[in-house]
Structure formats: structure tokens, C-alpha cells
Design an enzyme around this catalytic site. Structure first.
Site, PDB file in Angstrom:
ATOM      1  N   ARG A   9       0.853  -1.185   0.000  1.00 16.53           N
ATOM      2  CA  ARG A   9       0.000   0.000   0.000  1.00 16.53           C
ATOM      3  C   ARG A   9       0.893   1.240   0.000  1.00 16.53           C
ATOM      4  O   ARG A   9       2.075   1.161   0.311  1.00 16.53           O
ATOM      5  CB  ARG A   9      -0.898   0.010   1.231  1.00 16.53           C
ATOM      6  CG  ARG A   9      -1.897  -1.136   1.276  1.00 16.53           C
ATOM      7  CD  ARG A   9      -2.577  -1.215   2.637  1.00 16.53           C
ATOM      8  NE  ARG A   9      -3.186   0.052   2.978  1.00 16.53           N
ATOM      9  CZ  ARG A   9      -3.290   0.529   4.225  1.00 16.53           C
ATOM     10  NH1 ARG A   9      -2.787  -0.148   5.239  1.00 16.53           N
ATOM     11  NH2 ARG A   9      -3.881   1.692   4.450  1.00 16.53           N
ATOM     12  N   SER A  11       0.578   4.030   1.906  1.00 18.41           N
ATOM     13  CA  SER A  11       0.631   4.846   3.124  1.00 18.41           C
ATOM     14  C   SER A  11       2.058   4.890   3.663  1.00 18.41           C
ATOM     15  O   SER A  11       2.891   4.019   3.362  1.00 18.41           O
ATOM     16  CB  SER A  11      -0.307   4.276   4.194  1.00 18.41           C
ATOM     17  OG  SER A  11       0.223   3.072   4.733  1.00 18.41           O
ATOM     18  N   LYS A  79      -2.103  -8.213  11.215  1.00 18.83           N
ATOM     19  CA  LYS A  79      -3.451  -8.121  11.776  1.00 18.83           C
ATOM     20  C   LYS A  79      -4.510  -7.798  10.711  1.00 18.83           C
ATOM     21  O   LYS A  79      -5.693  -8.032  10.925  1.00 18.83           O
ATOM     22  CB  LYS A  79      -3.498  -7.080  12.900  1.00 18.83           C
ATOM     23  CG  LYS A  79      -3.300  -5.643  12.477  1.00 18.83           C
ATOM     24  CD  LYS A  79      -3.277  -4.726  13.693  1.00 18.83           C
ATOM     25  CE  LYS A  79      -2.990  -3.279  13.328  1.00 18.83           C
ATOM     26  NZ  LYS A  79      -4.062  -2.646  12.560  1.00 18.83           N
ATOM     27  N   ASP A  80      -4.080  -7.274   9.552  1.00 15.36           N
ATOM     28  CA  ASP A  80      -5.031  -6.955   8.481  1.00 15.36           C
ATOM     29  C   ASP A  80      -5.404  -8.164   7.632  1.00 15.36           C
ATOM     30  O   ASP A  80      -6.357  -8.107   6.850  1.00 15.36           O
ATOM     31  CB  ASP A  80      -4.451  -5.879   7.546  1.00 15.36           C
ATOM     32  CG  ASP A  80      -4.315  -4.530   8.225  1.00 15.36           C
ATOM     33  OD1 ASP A  80      -5.027  -4.284   9.216  1.00 15.36           O
ATOM     34  OD2 ASP A  80      -3.483  -3.728   7.764  1.00 15.36           O
ATOM     35  N   THR A 127     -11.694   6.519  17.116  1.00 16.42           N
ATOM     36  CA  THR A 127     -11.222   5.224  16.619  1.00 16.42           C
ATOM     37  C   THR A 127     -12.325   4.627  15.750  1.00 16.42           C
ATOM     38  O   THR A 127     -13.504   4.862  16.003  1.00 16.42           O
ATOM     39  CB  THR A 127     -10.875   4.235  17.750  1.00 16.42           C
ATOM     40  OG1 THR A 127     -10.473   2.994  17.167  1.00 16.42           O
ATOM     41  CG2 THR A 127     -12.053   3.965  18.673  1.00 16.42           C
ATOM     42  N   ARG A 131     -12.886  -3.274  18.267  1.00 13.73           N
ATOM     43  CA  ARG A 131     -12.144  -3.812  19.421  1.00 13.73           C
ATOM     44  C   ARG A 131     -11.782  -2.694  20.398  1.00 13.73           C
ATOM     45  O   ARG A 131     -12.003  -2.808  21.610  1.00 13.73           O
ATOM     46  CB  ARG A 131     -10.868  -4.509  18.924  1.00 13.73           C
ATOM     47  CG  ARG A 131      -9.918  -4.934  20.036  1.00 13.73           C
ATOM     48  CD  ARG A 131      -8.607  -5.456  19.470  1.00 13.73           C
ATOM     49  NE  ARG A 131      -7.891  -4.464  18.690  1.00 13.73           N
ATOM     50  CZ  ARG A 131      -7.091  -3.528  19.209  1.00 13.73           C
ATOM     51  NH1 ARG A 131      -6.924  -3.453  20.521  1.00 13.73           N
ATOM     52  NH2 ARG A 131      -6.458  -2.677  18.430  1.00 13.73           N
ATOM     53  N   ARG A 132     -11.224  -1.605  19.872  1.00 14.82           N
ATOM     54  CA  ARG A 132     -10.844  -0.492  20.745  1.00 14.82           C
ATOM     55  C   ARG A 132     -12.070   0.166  21.368  1.00 14.82           C
ATOM     56  O   ARG A 132     -12.068   0.534  22.543  1.00 14.82           O
ATOM     57  CB  ARG A 132     -10.013   0.531  19.955  1.00 14.82           C
ATOM     58  CG  ARG A 132      -8.624   0.021  19.587  1.00 14.82           C
ATOM     59  CD  ARG A 132      -7.856   1.014  18.733  1.00 14.82           C
ATOM     60  NE  ARG A 132      -6.516   0.518  18.420  1.00 14.82           N
ATOM     61  CZ  ARG A 132      -5.939   0.642  17.237  1.00 14.82           C
ATOM     62  NH1 ARG A 132      -6.573   1.241  16.234  1.00 14.82           N
ATOM     63  NH2 ARG A 132      -4.716   0.175  17.034  1.00 14.82           N
ATOM     64  N   LYS A 133     -13.121   0.315  20.563  1.00 17.07           N
ATOM     65  CA  LYS A 133     -14.357   0.911  21.089  1.00 17.07           C
ATOM     66  C   LYS A 133     -14.873   0.104  22.283  1.00 17.07           C
ATOM     67  O   LYS A 133     -15.231   0.667  23.323  1.00 17.07           O
ATOM     68  CB  LYS A 133     -15.431   0.954  19.999  1.00 17.07           C
ATOM     69  CG  LYS A 133     -15.180   1.945  18.876  1.00 17.07           C
ATOM     70  CD  LYS A 133     -16.264   1.789  17.793  1.00 17.07           C
ATOM     71  CE  LYS A 133     -16.022   2.723  16.615  1.00 17.07           C
ATOM     72  NZ  LYS A 133     -17.040   2.543  15.552  1.00 17.07           N
ATOM     73  N   ARG A 149     -10.827   7.717  10.579  1.00 10.35           N
ATOM     74  CA  ARG A 149     -10.183   6.984   9.500  1.00 10.35           C
ATOM     75  C   ARG A 149      -8.971   7.763   9.009  1.00 10.35           C
ATOM     76  O   ARG A 149      -8.762   8.907   9.360  1.00 10.35           O
ATOM     77  CB  ARG A 149     -11.164   6.772   8.331  1.00 10.35           C
ATOM     78  CG  ARG A 149     -12.337   5.827   8.609  1.00 10.35           C
ATOM     79  CD  ARG A 149     -11.923   4.376   8.713  1.00 10.35           C
ATOM     80  NE  ARG A 149     -11.035   3.973   7.626  1.00 10.35           N
ATOM     81  CZ  ARG A 149     -11.425   3.618   6.412  1.00 10.35           C
ATOM     82  NH1 ARG A 149     -12.719   3.614   6.107  1.00 10.35           N
ATOM     83  NH2 ARG A 149     -10.555   3.249   5.488  1.00 10.35           N
ATOM     84  N   GLY A 150      -8.198   7.132   8.136  1.00  9.46           N
ATOM     85  CA  GLY A 150      -7.017   7.767   7.568  1.00  9.46           C
ATOM     86  C   GLY A 150      -5.758   7.080   8.035  1.00  9.46           C
ATOM     87  O   GLY A 150      -5.763   6.279   8.970  1.00  9.46           O
ATOM     88  N   ASN A 151      -4.630   7.384   7.364  1.00 14.01           N
ATOM     89  CA  ASN A 151      -3.365   6.800   7.787  1.00 14.01           C
ATOM     90  C   ASN A 151      -2.908   7.454   9.095  1.00 14.01           C
ATOM     91  O   ASN A 151      -3.549   8.386   9.591  1.00 14.01           O
ATOM     92  CB  ASN A 151      -2.312   6.897   6.674  1.00 14.01           C
ATOM     93  CG  ASN A 151      -2.016   8.337   6.278  1.00 14.01           C
ATOM     94  OD1 ASN A 151      -2.028   9.246   7.104  1.00 14.01           O
ATOM     95  ND2 ASN A 151      -1.737   8.555   5.007  1.00 14.01           N
ATOM     96  N   VAL A 152      -1.820   6.963   9.654  1.00 13.63           N
ATOM     97  CA  VAL A 152      -1.406   7.413  10.992  1.00 13.63           C
ATOM     98  C   VAL A 152      -1.176   8.926  11.050  1.00 13.63           C
ATOM     99  O   VAL A 152      -1.739   9.604  11.920  1.00 13.63           O
ATOM    100  CB  VAL A 152      -0.165   6.618  11.463  1.00 13.63           C
ATOM    101  CG1 VAL A 152       0.382   7.187  12.765  1.00 13.63           C
ATOM    102  CG2 VAL A 152      -0.516   5.139  11.646  1.00 13.63           C
ATOM    103  N   THR A 154      -2.410  11.278   9.211  1.00 16.84           N
ATOM    104  CA  THR A 154      -3.707  11.946   9.013  1.00 16.84           C
ATOM    105  C   THR A 154      -4.528  11.918  10.298  1.00 16.84           C
ATOM    106  O   THR A 154      -5.154  12.910  10.689  1.00 16.84           O
ATOM    107  CB  THR A 154      -4.496  11.271   7.874  1.00 16.84           C
ATOM    108  OG1 THR A 154      -3.743  11.376   6.667  1.00 16.84           O
ATOM    109  CG2 THR A 154      -5.853  11.908   7.677  1.00 16.84           C
ATOM    110  N   ARG A 155      -4.535  10.784  10.972  1.00 24.50           N
ATOM    111  CA  ARG A 155      -5.292  10.671  12.228  1.00 24.50           C
ATOM    112  C   ARG A 155      -4.732  11.630  13.276  1.00 24.50           C
ATOM    113  O   ARG A 155      -5.492  12.292  13.994  1.00 24.50           O
ATOM    114  CB  ARG A 155      -5.224   9.233  12.750  1.00 24.50           C
ATOM    115  CG  ARG A 155      -5.925   8.227  11.864  1.00 24.50           C
ATOM    116  CD  ARG A 155      -5.850   6.838  12.458  1.00 24.50           C
ATOM    117  NE  ARG A 155      -6.150   5.827  11.456  1.00 24.50           N
ATOM    118  CZ  ARG A 155      -6.497   4.577  11.735  1.00 24.50           C
ATOM    119  NH1 ARG A 155      -6.594   4.184  12.983  1.00 24.50           N
ATOM    120  NH2 ARG A 155      -6.747   3.725  10.765  1.00 24.50           N
ATOM    121  N   CYS A 244     -11.566  -7.651  10.929  1.00 22.25           N
ATOM    122  CA  CYS A 244     -11.107  -6.543  11.761  1.00 22.25           C
ATOM    123  C   CYS A 244     -12.267  -5.750  12.350  1.00 22.25           C
ATOM    124  O   CYS A 244     -12.057  -4.861  13.164  1.00 22.25           O
ATOM    125  CB  CYS A 244     -10.140  -5.641  10.992  1.00 22.25           C
ATOM    126  SG  CYS A 244     -10.810  -4.985   9.472  1.00 22.25           S
TER     127      CYS A 244
END
Length: 296
Positions: A9, A11, A79-80, A127, A131-133, A149-152, A154-155, A244
Site C-alpha cells: 500500500r 501509506s 493483523k489486516d 477510533t 475492538r478499541r471501542k 479513518r485515515g493513515n497514521v 492523518t489521524r 477486523c
């Protein structure tokens, strides 16, 4: 030695991962090229993961390129990956594990030292991970969760811009990108308490099953003890038929402990379980049976 084409990808984090593996391969004498491939997860940015169809949002297009032989090797955040790989593809090696913890980044004006995780009451927390929620609801049911959403980078910029009081991220991604977080309060969430995604912090190196020459090369990059432990984590995910968007965390830090968080509905908060065993054999079935009983 043959030239190896890595599919990645575009990113910052995905490219860091691809270049990391490229460097390892070049150190053992390979010629390597990186080819960027856009995935559904990159293209669709307006939906949270639980509203997107299917699984493998960040992997399907790359796996298709592998099968079509336009690339030789895919470097994924493990994990993806779906737990049932496409026919004809295998994980030839797994990396060493970066710290699998999640981080909570908090704008300094939203810090409250008297609250759990230092986060003020009713803070808006970003988020898109179910899972985190679910785990934030377990620890802090007062907070408001808003999709992110977005890459690291961007977040983090969205947090900087004031769209959120705090956001949740994987520590591995932030560490790999060497991002300066000094403007925020940073809470390192203990992975034995706030449970990571199965295989979080691990890279999966995927190839065609028939590419035995490349499999032999990649054996030099494999980490057997990590492979053994994430097999437990991903085994639970597989038997629960989860992707995920499933509110599931599983963490196997060694050969004797497994930590699990699970929820059928993230809004209700997650349950937390610890398993202590002599060895890991059979533990997946025990965990899955326990979680299925919780669902009933």
C-alpha cells in the site's frame, strides 16, 4: 539471485514496512523493487470498518496482484490479513514483534489526572476499531466515541486540529514512523489489560505457494516463536469467524499466558479474560468455547 518485486500500500506506514523488508532482503544479496497498489481500505475513507462490506480491506488487491504474478511478495500488517488465506498464497515468514500495545493520545487540555487513562469526563475519542471501542466502553463508559479513518499521520493531524479530545492508535505504527508526540499526553495502554488485535505489531510476508525459491530465501527472515504465538491469537479470530470489525482482542505474550477481550456489541463494553497454561496446545478451542458461552 533473482529480482523480487514487493507489493505495498502507499501509506507512510505500509511503505516503511515494505522498505524494512526490502533492506533485510538486500542484506542477504537480493535485488528488490517496491510496487504501490491501492486497496479498498485506502480508497473508501468515509466509512468506519464495521460499515464496509466483507473482510480484507487492506489486502485483497495486493493478494490479487500476487496471484496474477505482477508482484512476488506482499508485506502486510499481519493483523489486516484474513485468517483463511486465498487459495495459492501462504505466509512464508513473520517478522519480530514490535510492541503490540495501543496508545491513547490526548490533547493536553483534555487531560484529567484523576480519571482512568488521564482522559477527562465525556471526552470525544477517535477510533474506527470495534475492538478499541468495546474496551474503551469497559474502562470509560462516559466517553463519546467518534469514528476516525485515515493513515497514521492523518489521524494525528485530525487530533491536532481539535476534531477529537483523544485518539487511539497502534504503538507499532507510531514507533516505526518515528512521529514526534510531544504536544500530546501519551498513555501507553498495557497490552495485558487493553488487549491488542491478533498479531498486532507483526509483519506477514506473503508469497505464492508455488514459489519455493522465494520461500527458501524468506526462511532467513522468519521468527518461529512469534509465529507460534500469533497462531493462537489468529486461531481464536478464525474460529469466531471474525475480521477486523469483530470486537476481539487476543494477546499471547509468551508460551504460558493468553489475554482476551471480547464483546458481541462494542457499545456494551468488553469482557476480559486471562488464561494461564503449561503450553499453548489446545488453548484456542478452550478460549473459543468460553467466548461462545458468553454469547449465548
Amino acid at each position: 539471485m533473482r529480482k523480487i518485486i514487493i507489493g505495498s500500500r502507499g501509506s507512510d506506514l505500509a511503505l516503511w514496512q515494505a522498505h524494512h523488508v526490502k533492506s533485510q532482503l538486500e542484506n542477504i544479496g537480493c535485488e528488490v523493487e517496491i510496487k504501490i497498489i491501492k486497496t479498498q481500505g485506502d480508497i473508501i475513507q468515509h466509512l468506519s470498518f464495521d460499515k464496509m462490506e466483507g473482510k480484507g480491506f487492506f489486502t485483497k488487491e495486493i493478494e490479487a496482484a500476487l496471484l496474477e504474478k505482477s508482484i512476488d511478495l506482499a508485506v502486510h500488517s499481519h493483523k489486516d490479513l484474513e485468517t483463511n488465506p486465498p487459495e495459492g498464497l501462504v505466509i512464508a515468514a513473520v517478522s519480530e514483534r514490535e510492541d503490540p500495545a495501543d496508545l491513547l493520545l490526548i490533547r493536553k487540555e483534555a487531560v484529567d489526572a484523576n480519571e482512568t487513562f488521564l482522559l477527562k469526563q465525556e471526552a470525544i475519542t477517535g477510533t474506527s476499531s470495534a475492538r478499541r471501542k468495546s474496551q474503551m466502553m469497559r474502562f470509560r463508559p462516559d466517553i463519546e466515541i467518534k469514528d476516525l479513518r485515515g493513515n497514521v499521520p492523518t489521524r494525528i493531524q485530525k487530533l491536532r486540529d481539535g476534531n477529537y479530545d483523544a485518539i487511539l492508535l497502534a504503538k507499532a505504527g507510531v514507533s516505526r514512523l518515528n512521529i514526534d508526540l510531544s504536544e500530546f499526553a501519551v498513555v501507553d495502554l498495557n497490552p495485558r489489560e487493553f488487549i491488542p488485535a491478533p498479531a498486532q505489531g507483526v509483519l506477514g510476508l506473503q508469497i505464492r505457494e508455488t514459489d519455493t525459491d522465494l520461500a527458501e530465501i524468506l526462511r532467513q527472515l522468519d521468527t518461529p516463536e512469534v509465529r507460534r504465538r500469533i497462531a493462537v491469537e489468529r486461531g481464536v479470530l478464525n474460529k469466531l469467524d471474525g475480521g477486523c470489525q469483530l470486537p476481539l482482542g487476543v494477546y499471547c505474550p509468551d508460551d504460558h499466558h493468553v489475554f482476551v477481550s471480547f464483546s458481541t456489541n462494542w457499545e456494551e463494553g468488553a469482557i476480559w479474560e486471562e488464561y494461564e497454561v503449561d503450553d499453548l496446545e489446545g488453548i484456542v478451542d478452550i478460549i473459543v468455547q468460553d467466548l461462545q458461552e458468553e454469547q449465548d
